[in-house]
Write a protein that holds these residues in place. Sequence first.
Motif, PDB file in Angstrom:
ATOM      1  N   GLU A 170      46.040 -12.929  27.669  1.00  0.00           N
ATOM      2  CA  GLU A 170      45.601 -12.042  28.744  1.00  0.00           C
ATOM      3  C   GLU A 170      44.313 -11.311  28.339  1.00  0.00           C
ATOM      4  O   GLU A 170      44.185 -10.826  27.217  1.00  0.00           O
ATOM      5  CB  GLU A 170      46.679 -11.018  29.069  1.00  0.00           C
ATOM      6  CG  GLU A 170      47.983 -11.616  29.588  1.00  0.00           C
ATOM      7  CD  GLU A 170      47.851 -12.203  30.978  1.00  0.00           C
ATOM      8  OE1 GLU A 170      46.867 -11.860  31.681  1.00  0.00           O
ATOM      9  OE2 GLU A 170      48.725 -13.000  31.365  1.00  0.00           O
ATOM     10  N   ASP A 394      57.619  -6.697  32.733  1.00  0.00           N
ATOM     11  CA  ASP A 394      56.335  -7.202  32.245  1.00  0.00           C
ATOM     12  C   ASP A 394      55.898  -6.357  31.053  1.00  0.00           C
ATOM     13  O   ASP A 394      55.379  -5.253  31.204  1.00  0.00           O
ATOM     14  CB  ASP A 394      55.287  -7.141  33.355  1.00  0.00           C
ATOM     15  CG  ASP A 394      53.995  -7.875  32.991  1.00  0.00           C
ATOM     16  OD1 ASP A 394      53.584  -7.819  31.805  1.00  0.00           O
ATOM     17  OD2 ASP A 394      53.388  -8.492  33.880  1.00  0.00           O
ATOM     18  N   TYR A 396      53.532  -6.782  28.778  1.00  0.00           N
ATOM     19  CA  TYR A 396      52.096  -6.566  28.581  1.00  0.00           C
ATOM     20  C   TYR A 396      51.564  -5.479  29.522  1.00  0.00           C
ATOM     21  O   TYR A 396      50.879  -4.553  29.093  1.00  0.00           O
ATOM     22  CB  TYR A 396      51.334  -7.878  28.793  1.00  0.00           C
ATOM     23  CG  TYR A 396      49.848  -7.747  28.579  1.00  0.00           C
ATOM     24  CD1 TYR A 396      49.312  -7.768  27.294  1.00  0.00           C
ATOM     25  CD2 TYR A 396      48.984  -7.586  29.657  1.00  0.00           C
ATOM     26  CE1 TYR A 396      47.945  -7.642  27.089  1.00  0.00           C
ATOM     27  CE2 TYR A 396      47.614  -7.459  29.463  1.00  0.00           C
ATOM     28  CZ  TYR A 396      47.099  -7.480  28.171  1.00  0.00           C
ATOM     29  OH  TYR A 396      45.749  -7.341  27.978  1.00  0.00           O
ATOM     30  N   GLN A 397      51.910  -5.590  30.795  1.00  0.00           N
ATOM     31  CA  GLN A 397      51.407  -4.610  31.762  1.00  0.00           C
ATOM     32  C   GLN A 397      51.948  -3.214  31.475  1.00  0.00           C
ATOM     33  O   GLN A 397      51.217  -2.221  31.567  1.00  0.00           O
ATOM     34  CB  GLN A 397      51.771  -5.041  33.185  1.00  0.00           C
ATOM     35  CG  GLN A 397      51.003  -6.249  33.688  1.00  0.00           C
ATOM     36  CD  GLN A 397      49.508  -5.982  33.790  1.00  0.00           C
ATOM     37  OE1 GLN A 397      49.074  -4.847  34.010  1.00  0.00           O
ATOM     38  NE2 GLN A 397      48.717  -7.022  33.602  1.00  0.00           N
ATOM     39  N   SER A 400      50.314  -1.917  28.250  1.00  0.00           N
ATOM     40  CA  SER A 400      48.856  -1.795  28.369  1.00  0.00           C
ATOM     41  C   SER A 400      48.446  -0.422  28.887  1.00  0.00           C
ATOM     42  O   SER A 400      47.341   0.055  28.608  1.00  0.00           O
ATOM     43  CB  SER A 400      48.307  -2.876  29.303  1.00  0.00           C
ATOM     44  OG  SER A 400      48.332  -4.134  28.681  1.00  0.00           O
ATOM     45  N   LYS A 401      49.348   0.236  29.621  1.00  0.00           N
ATOM     46  CA  LYS A 401      49.041   1.579  30.142  1.00  0.00           C
ATOM     47  C   LYS A 401      49.051   2.633  29.049  1.00  0.00           C
ATOM     48  O   LYS A 401      48.657   3.777  29.282  1.00  0.00           O
ATOM     49  CB  LYS A 401      50.061   1.935  31.223  1.00  0.00           C
ATOM     50  CG  LYS A 401      49.996   1.056  32.461  1.00  0.00           C
ATOM     51  CD  LYS A 401      50.976   1.494  33.523  1.00  0.00           C
ATOM     52  CE  LYS A 401      52.396   1.188  33.160  1.00  0.00           C
ATOM     53  NZ  LYS A 401      53.341   1.496  34.267  1.00  0.00           N
ATOM     54  N   ARG A 413      53.355 -11.376  29.453  1.00  0.00           N
ATOM     55  CA  ARG A 413      54.469 -10.760  30.159  1.00  0.00           C
ATOM     56  C   ARG A 413      55.734 -10.653  29.327  1.00  0.00           C
ATOM     57  O   ARG A 413      56.435  -9.646  29.366  1.00  0.00           O
ATOM     58  CB  ARG A 413      54.751 -11.576  31.429  1.00  0.00           C
ATOM     59  CG  ARG A 413      55.794 -10.988  32.345  1.00  0.00           C
ATOM     60  CD  ARG A 413      55.852 -11.779  33.649  1.00  0.00           C
ATOM     61  NE  ARG A 413      56.245 -13.157  33.399  1.00  0.00           N
ATOM     62  CZ  ARG A 413      57.510 -13.581  33.390  1.00  0.00           C
ATOM     63  NH1 ARG A 413      58.491 -12.720  33.599  1.00  0.00           N
ATOM     64  NH2 ARG A 413      57.798 -14.850  33.182  1.00  0.00           N
TER      65      ARG A 413
END
Length: 782
Positions: A170, A394, A396-397, A400-401, A413
């Motif tokens: 990603e 998910d 990664y999402q 990532s925050k 993910r």
Amino acid sequence: MLDAKTRWNVRALDKRAKTLADSLRVSELTAHLLCNRGMGQVEDARVFLHTDESVLHDPFSLAGMEDAVDRIQRAAEGNEKIVVFGDYDVDGVSSTALMCETLEKMGARYDWYVPNRFTEGYGPNSAAFQNIQEDGCTLVITVDTGIAAIESINAAQENGMDVIVTDHHEAPPELPDAYAIINPKQPECPYPFKELAGVGVVSKLAHALLEAFPEDGLDLIALGTISDLVPLVEENRFFAKFGLRELDHLNRPGVQALKEISDIKGPPFSEETVGFGFGPRLNAAGRMDSAAPAVQLLLADDPEHARSLAGVIDGYNRERQQTVTKITEEALDQLQPKAEKLPAIVVTGKGWNPGVTGIVASRLVEKYYRPTIVIALDDEGSGKGSARSIEGFDLYQSLSKHRELFQRFGGHRMAAGLSIDEDKIPNLRATLGEEVKRTLPAESFVPSTDIELTLSVEEVTTELIREIEELAPFGIENPKPLVQIANVPIQQKRKIGSLQNHLKMSVGDPNALDCVGFRLGYLHDRIQNDANIHLVGELSVNEWKGQEKPQVILSDVAVKERQVFDVRGRKDLQSFIYEAYTSEPLTVVIFQQEHERDALDKGFASNDFLFPDEDRLTVPTNILFLDLPKHLSDLTRFLNENEPFIRSIYTGFMEKDQAFFTVKPTREAFKWLYVYLKKYAPLHIKEHEPVITRYQGWSTDAIHFMIQVFMELEFVMISDGNLIVNEKPLKQDLHASPTYQSFEEKREIEETLKYSTYEALKAFLFACMSDEKKQEVLTDGL
């Protein structure tokens, strides 16, 4: 009852299947599987079944390809030194080998470099780039890595060394200022297929550079593509399918040597051979030390050198297995007994090997089904970890925050890798837990199983299995189909294997289907022979001495009816039952309170006890009848009142003083004794017991029993210490004596519950429960 380990999602037969089956001349069942994979249109299904090079896209439709090809060609023509910078997993080492072979074909001057996981960490780093440049390198090509290495790549470019990034991970919000980036997932890249593995991206670059697809590198492409768990559809299906065929030829000395030293079966090879044979061994080098031997093995052209390298790698794999076991045990010690109450798991350990944290995380997910991060800490307080997720979250999402928590972070993910300072781990644990609670409902913490076909025993044939195998190679987005066989009788079952930890069954009537459950041996004692069973598993063909038979490799089983387990007389009662129900509730029903001490002595926990005259069941539970009731009506009442909460029944029915094997005095015996007493009364009974015993052979207990009956019927009485006979007794039946009644009832209870056959006992217990409720057993929230 026996609950399935997972939630079963059973798919109905697709309405398009019959039309598709007629067009393709396949069975309707196979057509249904194609529809499930998005191949409901005839042409789409044909392409899927008959995949060839036509599915390959133009490599120049990848953003950055033209710039990359132009720069590499100039470097090759100008005799510049090119360094291939790889990664240490299977995708990384196969990508490195394929890129090197491509440069070799071009006549370029090249070298390769794979960072050490333990001393350098993941991805490009400035120190390595500086050393590479000082060695005369002017162009670096990263493979399976680099998309997030902003600092090191930007510095290299500023210092005059060009970097071309090929990657498939990603893309982060900010990209490195590389000479060119080839990654189908980067923003605004028009490439139509986004799910290439790292080696798949390298194959596109090789195709563009050589102006032909590198068919002789298909074995490398298959190794990386299958091992990296990318979706095996479209181009990846071509890579895997034809790459496995290339692997079958064993043209690569390293593959031949690894097969021989590791005793890997084949050819032919399958996706499972790569996933469980070649892949873990090639991964082991980078997990335990340097990945260099893995790259050298794949590039080796001398068989003797290849055998030496294969030995090193196989040794790393054995060491890896031991390390994983040790760390997993330590992680489990940290978690028990709290893990099942946590929304997510974060475990850490000083001195843990960071090379195996991903495997340990996967094992913890398999056990607890929670998003999991495993972090290895060094003495300086720095941690390197791996994360694994579950369906619906998910990873990664979500993480990532919170990039401010990490030194480095990347992934996708379902999996991620990270570096973090030890003092930020509590914050990570809390943050991940909150993200999971916000995202996932409670039912998401029970894994689900997608069942594609429901079959009868008769429908499971070698012809059907061979047809389904045409959908292989199986993997992500093209899973090996799971089938359900519902409500079938068991013909036989047994434990198999040297450790007796596998299960083999034959099911169906009159036709029998063999089923094998690896590591499911513990279920043997939780399934009764007379139960109808529901099975989920993969279809396979068992080949033995030239004969082929269909079989099911079990993944899950369930018994949806109430079961009765006959454990009367077992000396290992407590361990037998508790081993069967480590994760399910058990209630020990005690009818006679004087047996509570016996239950404790047998090892049962007092908080599991229930006394029917004091309490009732309120939640679904398996039950053990520890002792016999004083009255059959006590048992009947308990079963009738508590039936909705009763799952499986274990029949212990212990008893200390048995009446069943005590000789019951006949009416003639009572008559003889009465005449004797009348003749010699008044008398001291103890003085006459030897005489009576000598004449009749009765025990003193039998004599005392009959006299007690006579006294209750007022046939005899005690006066001044002597037994005398009532000259005018009332005419009464023996059953009017409470002692006689109690003896008769006790014998009936023992005959019914203690000494009856299993079939008779089960029939009696079920008769105590109302017919309309037979199948209405409550389960936990289901």
